[in-house]
Design a protein around this motif. Structure first.
Motif, PDB file in Angstrom:
ATOM      1  N   ILE A  47     -49.500  62.795-103.560  1.00  0.00           N
ATOM      2  CA  ILE A  47     -49.703  61.440-104.095  1.00  0.00           C
ATOM      3  C   ILE A  47     -49.730  60.435-102.955  1.00  0.00           C
ATOM      4  O   ILE A  47     -50.580  59.539-102.924  1.00  0.00           O
ATOM      5  N   ALA A  48     -48.831  60.580-101.993  1.00  0.00           N
ATOM      6  CA  ALA A  48     -48.818  59.687-100.825  1.00  0.00           C
ATOM      7  C   ALA A  48     -50.140  59.787-100.063  1.00  0.00           C
ATOM      8  O   ALA A  48     -50.730  58.765 -99.683  1.00  0.00           O
ATOM      9  N   ASN A  49     -50.620  61.001 -99.860  1.00  0.00           N
ATOM     10  CA  ASN A  49     -51.887  61.202 -99.143  1.00  0.00           C
ATOM     11  C   ASN A  49     -53.068  60.614 -99.914  1.00  0.00           C
ATOM     12  O   ASN A  49     -53.949  59.988 -99.329  1.00  0.00           O
ATOM     13  N   ALA A  50     -53.087  60.828-101.231  1.00  0.00           N
ATOM     14  CA  ALA A  50     -54.172  60.291-102.055  1.00  0.00           C
ATOM     15  C   ALA A  50     -54.159  58.765-102.040  1.00  0.00           C
ATOM     16  O   ALA A  50     -55.213  58.132-101.950  1.00  0.00           O
ATOM     17  N   CYS A  51     -52.978  58.177-102.113  1.00  0.00           N
ATOM     18  CA  CYS A  51     -52.868  56.715-102.068  1.00  0.00           C
ATOM     19  C   CYS A  51     -53.369  56.173-100.730  1.00  0.00           C
ATOM     20  O   CYS A  51     -54.059  55.155-100.688  1.00  0.00           O
ATOM     21  N   ALA A  52     -53.026  56.852 -99.648  1.00  0.00           N
ATOM     22  CA  ALA A  52     -53.493  56.423 -98.322  1.00  0.00           C
ATOM     23  C   ALA A  52     -55.018  56.499 -98.265  1.00  0.00           C
ATOM     24  O   ALA A  52     -55.680  55.587 -97.755  1.00  0.00           O
ATOM     25  N   GLU A  53     -55.580  57.573 -98.821  1.00  0.00           N
ATOM     26  CA  GLU A  53     -57.031  57.756 -98.826  1.00  0.00           C
ATOM     27  C   GLU A  53     -57.739  56.697 -99.669  1.00  0.00           C
ATOM     28  O   GLU A  53     -58.833  56.251 -99.333  1.00  0.00           O
ATOM     29  N   LEU A  54     -57.094  56.277-100.773  1.00  0.00           N
ATOM     30  CA  LEU A  54     -57.697  55.306-101.693  1.00  0.00           C
ATOM     31  C   LEU A  54     -57.262  53.863-101.404  1.00  0.00           C
ATOM     32  O   LEU A  54     -57.587  52.969-102.174  1.00  0.00           O
ATOM     33  N   ASP A  55     -56.516  53.659-100.334  1.00  0.00           N
ATOM     34  CA  ASP A  55     -56.026  52.332 -99.938  1.00  0.00           C
ATOM     35  C   ASP A  55     -55.186  51.685-101.046  1.00  0.00           C
ATOM     36  O   ASP A  55     -55.390  50.544-101.427  1.00  0.00           O
ATOM     37  N   ILE A  56     -54.240  52.467-101.567  1.00  0.00           N
ATOM     38  CA  ILE A  56     -53.312  52.002-102.600  1.00  0.00           C
ATOM     39  C   ILE A  56     -51.914  51.983-101.991  1.00  0.00           C
ATOM     40  O   ILE A  56     -51.503  52.952-101.345  1.00  0.00           O
ATOM     41  N   THR A  57     -51.189  50.895-102.183  1.00  0.00           N
ATOM     42  CA  THR A  57     -49.814  50.834-101.705  1.00  0.00           C
ATOM     43  C   THR A  57     -49.007  51.873-102.466  1.00  0.00           C
ATOM     44  O   THR A  57     -49.049  51.921-103.699  1.00  0.00           O
ATOM     45  N   HIS A  58     -48.260  52.702-101.737  1.00  0.00           N
ATOM     46  CA  HIS A  58     -47.478  53.771-102.363  1.00  0.00           C
ATOM     47  C   HIS A  58     -46.003  53.494-102.147  1.00  0.00           C
ATOM     48  O   HIS A  58     -45.555  53.302-101.021  1.00  0.00           O
ATOM     49  N   GLU A  59     -45.261  53.443-103.236  1.00  0.00           N
ATOM     50  CA  GLU A  59     -43.822  53.246-103.158  1.00  0.00           C
ATOM     51  C   GLU A  59     -43.119  54.457-103.743  1.00  0.00           C
ATOM     52  O   GLU A  59     -43.556  55.013-104.749  1.00  0.00           O
ATOM     53  N   VAL A  60     -42.029  54.834-103.106  1.00  0.00           N
ATOM     54  CA  VAL A  60     -41.287  56.034-103.489  1.00  0.00           C
ATOM     55  C   VAL A  60     -39.970  55.629-104.144  1.00  0.00           C
ATOM     56  O   VAL A  60     -39.278  54.736-103.652  1.00  0.00           O
ATOM     57  N   SER A  61     -39.636  56.290-105.259  1.00  0.00           N
ATOM     58  CA  SER A  61     -38.361  56.014-105.921  1.00  0.00           C
ATOM     59  C   SER A  61     -37.226  56.644-105.125  1.00  0.00           C
ATOM     60  O   SER A  61     -37.415  57.629-104.413  1.00  0.00           O
ATOM     61  N   GLN A  62     -36.050  56.064-105.260  1.00  0.00           N
ATOM     62  CA  GLN A  62     -34.886  56.611-104.574  1.00  0.00           C
ATOM     63  C   GLN A  62     -34.379  57.830-105.337  1.00  0.00           C
ATOM     64  O   GLN A  62     -34.231  57.783-106.555  1.00  0.00           O
ATOM     65  N   PRO A  63     -34.075  58.913-104.625  1.00  0.00           N
ATOM     66  CA  PRO A  63     -33.559  60.109-105.298  1.00  0.00           C
ATOM     67  C   PRO A  63     -32.235  59.826-106.010  1.00  0.00           C
ATOM     68  O   PRO A  63     -31.422  59.050-105.523  1.00  0.00           O
ATOM     69  N   SER A  64     -32.049  60.409-107.154  1.00  0.00           N
ATOM     70  CA  SER A  64     -30.816  60.321-107.950  1.00  0.00           C
ATOM     71  C   SER A  64     -30.537  58.935-108.525  1.00  0.00           C
ATOM     72  O   SER A  64     -29.436  58.679-108.979  1.00  0.00           O
ATOM     73  N   VAL A  65     -31.499  58.029-108.487  1.00  0.00           N
ATOM     74  CA  VAL A  65     -31.324  56.710-109.102  1.00  0.00           C
ATOM     75  C   VAL A  65     -32.248  56.682-110.316  1.00  0.00           C
ATOM     76  O   VAL A  65     -33.449  56.455-110.187  1.00  0.00           O
ATOM     77  N   TRP A  66     -31.688  56.938-111.499  1.00  0.00           N
ATOM     78  CA  TRP A  66     -32.495  57.116-112.709  1.00  0.00           C
ATOM     79  C   TRP A  66     -33.324  55.895-113.057  1.00  0.00           C
ATOM     80  O   TRP A  66     -34.397  56.005-113.624  1.00  0.00           O
ATOM     81  N   LYS A  77     -58.726  58.597-109.138  1.00  0.00           N
ATOM     82  CA  LYS A  77     -60.022  57.924-109.314  1.00  0.00           C
ATOM     83  C   LYS A  77     -60.421  57.907-110.785  1.00  0.00           C
ATOM     84  O   LYS A  77     -60.938  56.910-111.291  1.00  0.00           O
ATOM     85  N   ARG A  78     -60.214  59.025-111.488  1.00  0.00           N
ATOM     86  CA  ARG A  78     -60.525  59.075-112.922  1.00  0.00           C
ATOM     87  C   ARG A  78     -59.665  58.098-113.701  1.00  0.00           C
ATOM     88  O   ARG A  78     -60.128  57.433-114.622  1.00  0.00           O
ATOM     89  N   PHE A  79     -58.391  58.024-113.337  1.00  0.00           N
ATOM     90  CA  PHE A  79     -57.471  57.126-114.038  1.00  0.00           C
ATOM     91  C   PHE A  79     -57.848  55.669-113.815  1.00  0.00           C
ATOM     92  O   PHE A  79     -57.887  54.890-114.753  1.00  0.00           O
ATOM     93  N   LYS A  80     -58.164  55.297-112.609  1.00  0.00           N
ATOM     94  CA  LYS A  80     -58.409  53.887-112.305  1.00  0.00           C
ATOM     95  C   LYS A  80     -59.794  53.416-112.728  1.00  0.00           C
ATOM     96  O   LYS A  80     -59.996  52.245-112.998  1.00  0.00           O
ATOM     97  N   GLY A  81     -60.773  54.317-112.803  1.00  0.00           N
ATOM     98  CA  GLY A  81     -62.123  53.907-113.168  1.00  0.00           C
ATOM     99  C   GLY A  81     -62.635  52.876-112.176  1.00  0.00           C
ATOM    100  O   GLY A  81     -62.584  53.078-110.968  1.00  0.00           O
ATOM    101  N   THR A  82     -63.076  51.721-112.675  1.00  0.00           N
ATOM    102  CA  THR A  82     -63.582  50.660-111.795  1.00  0.00           C
ATOM    103  C   THR A  82     -62.498  49.650-111.436  1.00  0.00           C
ATOM    104  O   THR A  82     -62.753  48.721-110.687  1.00  0.00           O
ATOM    105  N   SER A  83     -61.303  49.833-111.969  1.00  0.00           N
ATOM    106  CA  SER A  83     -60.203  48.904-111.684  1.00  0.00           C
ATOM    107  C   SER A  83     -59.614  49.173-110.309  1.00  0.00           C
ATOM    108  O   SER A  83     -59.777  50.243-109.745  1.00  0.00           O
ATOM    109  N   LYS A  84     -58.892  48.183-109.806  1.00  0.00           N
ATOM    110  CA  LYS A  84     -58.193  48.327-108.525  1.00  0.00           C
ATOM    111  C   LYS A  84     -56.720  48.544-108.813  1.00  0.00           C
ATOM    112  O   LYS A  84     -56.111  47.812-109.571  1.00  0.00           O
ATOM    113  N   ILE A  85     -56.154  49.581-108.218  1.00  0.00           N
ATOM    114  CA  ILE A  85     -54.725  49.829-108.337  1.00  0.00           C
ATOM    115  C   ILE A  85     -54.059  49.159-107.148  1.00  0.00           C
ATOM    116  O   ILE A  85     -54.395  49.448-105.997  1.00  0.00           O
ATOM    117  N   GLN A  86     -53.118  48.272-107.433  1.00  0.00           N
ATOM    118  CA  GLN A  86     -52.451  47.560-106.348  1.00  0.00           C
ATOM    119  C   GLN A  86     -51.304  48.365-105.761  1.00  0.00           C
ATOM    120  O   GLN A  86     -51.081  48.335-104.553  1.00  0.00           O
TER     121      GLN A  86
END
Length: 168
Positions: free
Chosen positions: A60-79, A41-50
């Motif tokens: 982070i997944a839980n916070a995104c769900a709470e803030l209605d932000i799409t959460h994508e996870v990086s693949q392990p071991s793929v730099w 919330k501090r980072f986004k301020g009044t902006s919307k994070i898509q």
């Protein structure tokens, strides 16, 4: 990231906006949903994070769900998937160390130095280019740029023999 701070915070949420390059390092007491939600919330301020990308941390997944932000996870071991985040974290850590050394302050003040670095980096711009601050907030920062630790007289207390420096 974690290391004890003078403020009692052990961890931080480091974020970077892909469009503007605007970055933040927000110290938190611990990695949990409540602190992570507050930091986002501090980072986004009044902006919307898509969308938010992470390494799959539960808070982070839980916070995104709470803030209605799409959460994508990086693949392990793929730099290529997490290289931007890792580079952002490394940049913040190294610059924070440099600020602390230049100011002559111990590593426990990282919780002040890291956000200061991010702010100065966001507000910095080259001739003819807009800063990350301007891209994110619509105008250049008009205040005075004061270096971290300026106008402070600080005498560190003697440390115990054998103390090792922290991460910062």
């Amino acid at each position: 990231m974690s290391s004890v701070a003078a403020t009692g915070q052990f961890n931080a949420l480091c974020s970077r906006d892909l469009y503007s390059g605007f970055r933040a390092c927000i110290p938190v007491m611990e990695h949990n949903t409540e602190n992570t939600t507050s930091a986002i919330k501090r980072f986004k301020g009044t902006s919307k994070i898509q969308a938010m990308y992470s390494g799959g941390e539960g808070e982070i997944a839980n916070a995104c769900a709470e803030l209605d932000i799409t959460h994508e996870v990086s693949q392990p071991s793929v730099w290529r998937n997490n290289s931007l985040a890792e580079r952002n974290n490394q940049d913040i850590i190294h610059a924070t160390r440099a600020l602390l050394i230049a100011a002559g302050m111990p590593s426990c003040f990282w919780a002040y130095a890291a956000p200061c670095y991010c702010f100065h980096d966001n507000a910095h711009h080259e001739r003819g280019e807009r800063s990350s601050y301007h891209k994110a907030l619509g105008a250049e920062f008009s205040g005075e740029s004061i270096p971290f630790g300026a106008r402070i007289i600080f005498k560190p207390s003697p440390s115990k023999k054998g103390d090792l420096p922290g991460k910062w």
